[in-house]
Design an enzyme around this catalytic site. Structure first.
Site, PDB file in Angstrom:
ATOM      1  N   ASP A 479       0.872  -1.165   0.000  1.00  0.00           N
ATOM      2  CA  ASP A 479       0.000   0.000   0.000  1.00  0.00           C
ATOM      3  C   ASP A 479       0.919   1.227   0.000  1.00  0.00           C
ATOM      4  OD1 ASP A 479      -2.304   1.596   0.265  1.00  0.00           O
ATOM      5  OD2 ASP A 479      -2.061   1.666   2.432  1.00  0.00           O
ATOM      6  N   ASP A 847      -1.212  -0.912   5.895  1.00  0.00           N
ATOM      7  CA  ASP A 847      -1.421  -0.371   7.239  1.00  0.00           C
ATOM      8  C   ASP A 847      -2.765  -0.785   7.818  1.00  0.00           C
ATOM      9  OD1 ASP A 847      -3.064   1.086   5.643  1.00  0.00           O
ATOM     10  OD2 ASP A 847      -2.341   3.056   6.224  1.00  0.00           O
ATOM     11  N   ASP A 851      -7.027  -2.662   3.496  1.00  0.00           N
ATOM     12  CA  ASP A 851      -6.136  -3.711   3.010  1.00  0.00           C
ATOM     13  C   ASP A 851      -6.461  -5.076   3.598  1.00  0.00           C
ATOM     14  OD1 ASP A 851      -4.559  -1.866   1.558  1.00  0.00           O
ATOM     15  OD2 ASP A 851      -3.525  -1.293   3.385  1.00  0.00           O
TER      16      ASP A 851
END
Length: 1215
Positions: A479, A847, A851
């Site tokens: 990410d 994080d 996700d």
């Protein structure tokens, strides 16, 4: 019959087979189980499908009382489920038996089709905590415990808006079950039984029982203690996990809630009694016990449990649209803004003025978002079973070898007419030699050591079996925001727009306040910030933007009577200028209505009223490309795209702002205004520029991964140009590489779906200027690769079109896809899965925000968040940067190599003992207990417990370790070492018989024992015993056993040393001090025992004295074997260059899909396409390889070559 179960996040497909119990078959199975002393029961326990096939007869699913489920994935797992029957006739309220009348008011509900009339019964099965009922109309099982997706917005408001009747509630409670996420704390006895009934433990129990019966007590007791400790630790860990998970969800089941019951009003009850369709009243702060659709009012919730970010999220009510389309389709991808998810916290409610805040229960129990999270922990997605299946094949081979030894021993002992009982016992002893009982503990040790080392680096693991998987990672997805770049954003400036052009930049670094105007009003009001306990909270981006205005949020609910009377939806806060804000004519701004931001819409908007004005204003902020489409074209600056690229190319985060005056005069009109009415014909206000710096660890880590030839990919929700810039600045896209933008478009009325390819050229504009621009010009790619790699970049929208309309093209793009921007959470998961289909071993580092799905989907998900969402991620790093990724890969490689080393050692250890024992069996002999004990405890047990403690090598090698046990180097290693062992032991066995001092002492052992004190070393032994020579079964004293024992023992030390290779995946062996000292001590002790002339040692070890020269010869033979084994292992079998050469000469290629595509693409001079557009249906075939990821020795231009076939296969550490 196939059905989509929805049991797993990946929507795993399952085949269901119907069976009916057969009394005669069941009776026969019972008799066979008794006759086999329970062996058949164990087999049927291990293979549930055999139990069904043995006891039942096939039938249709409609008539079945047992259902056999089989997953249709590569694992083909079976589950046996009993069909249960629910009787609605037992309910308090009468149910109509008329076929034409509905059982529940919702005509979409599967309950109406599942109840058989007039019996009022329905059939169901429970699969992984989810209940499925039999649909009598569609003839298949359907999930219950949720409202059907086919309901429209109108249906939900009309059918459930006023609550359910008491009768319908009772029906749904019976059919759907309780609204509870119950995690049973497994009883210790049940966990113990499951562990003990493992096939290997049963074989181990048989082996140890046999050894104990033969007096081999010491080692047997040691293994029993080790096994008991291993079982106790396993049971303890499982019990602790069960308790933790139980405690995590227990409070969820005890929430007191208020619901609205039709014709009865409000009613309080425990949340476990909620059913889908109940109308829930939300009074204020509440931990949501179910998934619910918001019907009236506005809610602010904390979705940290789902996203990993404790940021307030605003939920809006489901629109009262009269469209007949399903409610999710009506809201497109943004339906989540209406849904309150189970486990999230309601922190603020804002009534609409039409009564309390209401929500309709959407899903209950394990169907909810939290239930899905808990199920993903209880039933994790199965990993690839390649390593496990290879290990199983190896063990089967060793067992077959043991069976051969069993029959060999039977033949020998029967030849010498030994009593049958002793014959069988000795044959069974040889059977148990080949499969070492210490194998399970030894293979677990490496994982335990790796887990402890990871913990020291603040990386925590909840799925230890995945550590070995990390050793095979060859692609890592990252990410961007909060992972590669700093989590927080800094305000850089704003670029106002006026008169169709951009104005001078206002820099926040100057300290001067932002002048009053629509742009300032937009920044002050267009956000989702809330005032909670006197503190402004919300999204970090919104906070930074708001702080730049120097305005403040105040609680305006007390002095705002007007808004309350008309039911203003958001009357809780008033925004006023602070002391440092620029002076303006407006004293305050009140936000009346908010349309929240969503990643799919890429924008948010608000309706606000300025103090002292009668009119209303709409403000929008979001992705610049998206906002510009909602603005009047004459207000968008002509150089909009160029200006946007100017900032995004420098890595800035850019947000656009827009505004319009609404043509409404009454607050009541604002309440009912739609998003579509607000978000149109806006005036473009300008760009907000925010700086998002790279973390200092990002560039060196990406460089380290690149040098190790591990692909890195960026998956972000941010702007595409910003992502490209960050990738270039961080080194993810190397200097000199070309970037190709892939833009795919949905089919239109007259044109099919299309995909265009545009080469991005990096240029510097103006002398001395550092600003970077992207120029998409009419430039073409150079002929061939030209030594520079190509990287594809695309948006989530283009990715979705490729999946739907150009799926055959997708693998060719993914082989070189590096940047994926504007990706939704679902698209992130889908992309990870597509990479896995190409046989990549995928790591995902994020994080936690958006996700979670990708973290669970990847082979190794690494969460940088400490929120509850990280529970679903196998690994969590307490250090919030990507340094954890190479650490994890290093430890994974070390653990994988250690596992293979231990497995090879134990295989060879079994072979060494098997060969030596087989030779002695030929004359009815075997090694003594203390001889075995020295090999088993002093060497093997200690080696297995310490061999894996060697630390990972600090530098990542540019290739991966072997990923499968059945690879040529490993098989050849075992075969060649076994051959060396056979040669040396056989030669020693035969040569000792040729010595002048040798005689067949085992035939005269009674005479020898009686005269043992007469024998001494360094002298020729006279054959002075008289009487008939008799073979004594199981005798130990012999020159053969005295000769073979040091050879076997030193051979065990040899293979332990040879298989403990250090570099490139582990540190050198001498850094493992305990292991090195153990090997040296064992070697010294073996030599001492062989050369000592103490009678006590000879008696204890059951040796015979031999001349010194013979003992030196034996030692030399063992050392020669060590030298040969070390040379073959290190110079030949572990020689990567040699294997690459062999594979090149013989044309062996990797079977991995991504390697296949790379070879094809390398041969195609037309790939990659540039400056052209392809349309769906053209059947384009193009192939290309990115040379930035592969070395020339792996895929040369002239002839493709296999990089390392052993590293491309699937595996799973399940032992």
């Amino acid at each position: 019959m196939r059905k989509n179960s929805g049991m797993l996040p990946a929507e795993l497909k399952i085949e269901a087979f119907g069976y009916r119990s057969h009394t005669l078959r069941c009776a026969l199975c019972l008799i066979a189980s008794v006759l086999s002393c329970g062996v058949l029961l164990l087999v049927l326990y291990w293979r549930p499908q055999w139990r069904v096939w043995a006891c039942c007869t096939p039938c249709s699913l409609q008539e079945a009382d047992t259902v056999l489920l089989r997953t249709t994935d590569e694992f083909q797992r079976y589950m046996r489920k009993k069909v249960t029957c629910l009787n609605l006739a037992t309910l308090t309220f009468p149910i109509s038996k008329s076929p034409g009348e509905l059982v529940v008011a919702d005509h979409h509900s599967v309950i109406n089709k599942a109840v058989s009339k007039p019996e009022l019964k329905l059939r169901c099965i429970q699969v992984q905590k989810i209940r499925y009922v039999w649909d009598n109309v569609e003839k298949q099982f359907h999930k219950v415990g949720l409202l059907e997706d086919s309901n429209s917005c109108y249906d939900i408001h009309q059918t459930f808006g006023g609550g359910l009747s008491s009768a319908e509630q009772e029906v749904r409670r019976l059919v759907c079950g309780p609204n509870a996420i119950e995690v049973e704390i497994q009883p210790i006895w049940k966990l113990l039984v499951k562990q003990v009934l493992n096939p290997f433990y049963l074989f181990q129990a048989f082996t140890l029982t046999l050894w104990l019966s033969q007096g081999y007590t010491e080692y047997s007791v040691a293994i029993i203690i080790l096994s008991v400790l291993s079982i106790i630790l396993s049971v303890y860990d499982l019990r602790q996990q069960s308790v933790k998970l139980h405690n995590l969800v227990e409070d969820h089941n005890k929430v007191q809630v208020t619901i609205s019951v039709k014709d009865k009003g409000l009613q309080e009850l425990e949340s476990r009694f909620l059913v889908p369709g109940d109308t829930l009243i939300l009074p204020g702060k509440l931990s949501l016990p179910c998934d619910a659709i918001l019907m009236d009012g506005i809610c602010v919730v904390n979705e940290g449990m789902l996203t990993g970010e404790s940021i307030p999220v605003t939920k809006t009510p489901l629109p009262q649209s009269e469209h007949t389309m399903p409610w999710k389709s009506h809201s497109l991808e943004d339906y989540r803004r209406h849904v309150l998810f189970c486990g999230t916290e309601v922190i603020q409610v804002k009534p609409s003025g039409q009564g309390p805040v209401r929500a309709v229960v959407l899903k209950t129990g394990y169907n909810t978002a939290k239930g899905d999270l808990v199920r993903s922990i209880l039933y994790p997605r199965p990993l690839n079973f390649k390593l496990y299946s290879d290990a199983f094949k190896f063990i089967v081979f060793l067992a077959c070898l043991g069976v051969a030894g069993f029959f060999y021993a039977l033949g020998v002992y029967m030849h010498y007419e030994v009593p049958s009982r002793e014959t069988v016992t000795m044959a069974l002893l040889l059977l148990t030699v080949t499969v070492p009982p210490v194998l399970p503990a030894a293979l677990t040790t490496g994982i335990v050591y790796a887990q402890k080392r990871l913990k020291k680096k603040k990386i925590f693991c909840i799925s230890p079996q995945r550590i070995n998987m990390c050793g095979q990672l060859n692609l890592v997805c990252f990410d961007k925001t909060g992972t590669l770049t700093e989590d927080g954003l800094d305000l850089w400036g704003v670029v106002p727009a006026a008169g169709n052009c951009f104005q001078e930049v206002h820099s926040f670094a100057s300290g001067s306040p932002l002048p009053w105007g629509p742009l300032c009003a937009a920044m002050a009001s267009c956000h989702s910030l809330i005032l909670l306990d006197g503190t402004v909270q919300g999204d970090p981006l919104d906070l930074k933007m708001f702080e730049g205005t120097n305005w403040k949020v105040e609680d305006g609910s007390a002095d705002d009577a007007t808004g309350s009377k008309v039911g203003r939806p958001d009357s809780g806060a008033v925004i006023k200028p602070g002391p440092r804000a620029s002076q303006g004519p407006v004293e305050s701004i009140t936000v009346l209505l908010q349309f929240p931001f969503s990643s799919s819409l890429q924008r948010m908007s608000v309706v606000a009223q300025l103090a002292g004005e009668d009119g209303f204003h709409a403000y929008m902020k979001g992705a610049p490309e998206m906002v510009a489409t909602f603005c009047r074209s004459q207000t968008v600056p002509s150089h909009f795209s160029q200006e946007l690229r100017n900032y995004t190319m420098q890595g800035f985060r850019v947000i656009a702002l827009a505004h319009k005056v609404l043509k409404m005069g009454m607050l009541s009109e604002v309440v009912n205004v739609t998003r579509e009415e607000v978000e149109c014909e806006l005036t473009f206000l300008g760009l907000l520029i925010m700086e998002n710096r790279l973390k200092k660890e990002t560039t060196p880590v990406l460089k380290e991964l690149s040098e190790a030839r591990i692909r890195t990919v960026m998956i972000t929700g941010d702007n595409l140009q910003t992502a490209i810039t960050v990738a270039k600045n961080s080194g993810m896209i190397p200097r000199g590489s070309q970037v190709i933008l892939v833009e795919a478009n949905e089919p239109e009325e007259s044109a099919p779906a299309s995909v265009s390819w545009q080469l991005v050229e990096h240029q510097e504009k103006g002398p001395g200027k550092k600003e970077s621009y992207i120029d998409i010009g009419n430039c073409s790619a150079p002929d061939g690769a030209g030594g520079s790699g190509y990287h594809f970049a695309m948006s989530g929208k283009s990715y979705q079109v490729l999946v739907q309309h150009f799926y055959t093209l997708l693998p060719k793009i993914l082989v070189n896809g590096t940047i994926f921007a504007r990706m939704s959470p679902g698209q992130k998961s889908s992309l990870v899965e597509e990479f896995q289909k190409l046989n990549y071993y995928v790591g995902m580092c994020g994080d936690g925000a958006n996700d979670c799905g990708a973290l669970k989907m990847a082979h190794a998900g690494i969460s940088l968040s400490e929120q509850e969402a990280s529970v679903a991620s196998p690994f969590t790093s307490k250090t919030a940067n990507i340094e954890c990724v190479p650490h994890l890969i290093k430890e994974g490689r070390a653990a994988l190599v250690s596992s293979f080393g231990v497995f090879k050692y134990l295989t060879m250890y079994g072979m060494i003992q098997f060969i030596g024992t087989s030779l002695l069996y030929s004359q009815l002999q075997l090694f003594g207990n203390y001889q075995y004990l020295m090999q088993d405890v002093a060497i093997t047990l200690m080696v297995c417990l310490t061999m894996s403690s060697t630390h990972a090598y600090p530098k990542l090698a540019p290739y991966r370790p072997a990923g499968q046990l059945l690879s040529p180097p490993l098989l050849l290693s075992v075969i060649l070492n076994s051959s060396f062992t056979i040669i040396v032991q056989l030669c020693a066995f035969l040569l000792v018989k040729q010595q002048p001092w040798y005689f067949e002492i085992y035939k005269y052992s009674e005479c020898f024992l009686a005269n043992r004190t007469e024998f001494s070393t360094n002298m020729t032994l006279e054959r002075n015993c008289t009487g008939n020579a008799t073979m004594i079964p199981g005798s130990i004293l012999s020159f053969e056993s005295t000769t073979l024992w040091p050879i076997c023992t030193i051979n065990c030390i040899t293979v332990a040393f040879v298989f403990s290779k250090g570099k490139p995946f582990r540190k050198p062996i001498y850094t493992n001090y305990i292991f090195s000292c153990l090997l040296i001590s064992a070697l010294g002790l073996t030599i001492f025992l062989s050369f000592s002339d103490f009678q006590a040692i000879y008696r204890a070890m059951e040796f015979l004295p031999t001349i010194t020269s013979w003992r030196i010869s034996v030692l030399v033979a063992a050392l020669v074997q060590f030298c040969v084994a070390y040379f073959v292992e290190d110079a030949i079998l572990q020689n990567r260059e040699l294997w690459l050469l062999i594979k090149k000469e013989f044309g062996f290629y990797s079977k991995s899909q991504y390697r296949h595509w790379q070879r094809k693409l390398a041969e195609d001079s037309t790939w990659p396409p540039t400056n052209r557009t392809d349309y769906a249906g053209e059947g384009k075939n193009g192939f290309y390889v990115n040379l930035a990821y592969e070395s020339s020795e792996q895929i040369p231009k002239d002839k493709p070559e296999l990089g390392d076939q052993t590293t491309e296969q699937h595996f799973l550490t399940r032992l």
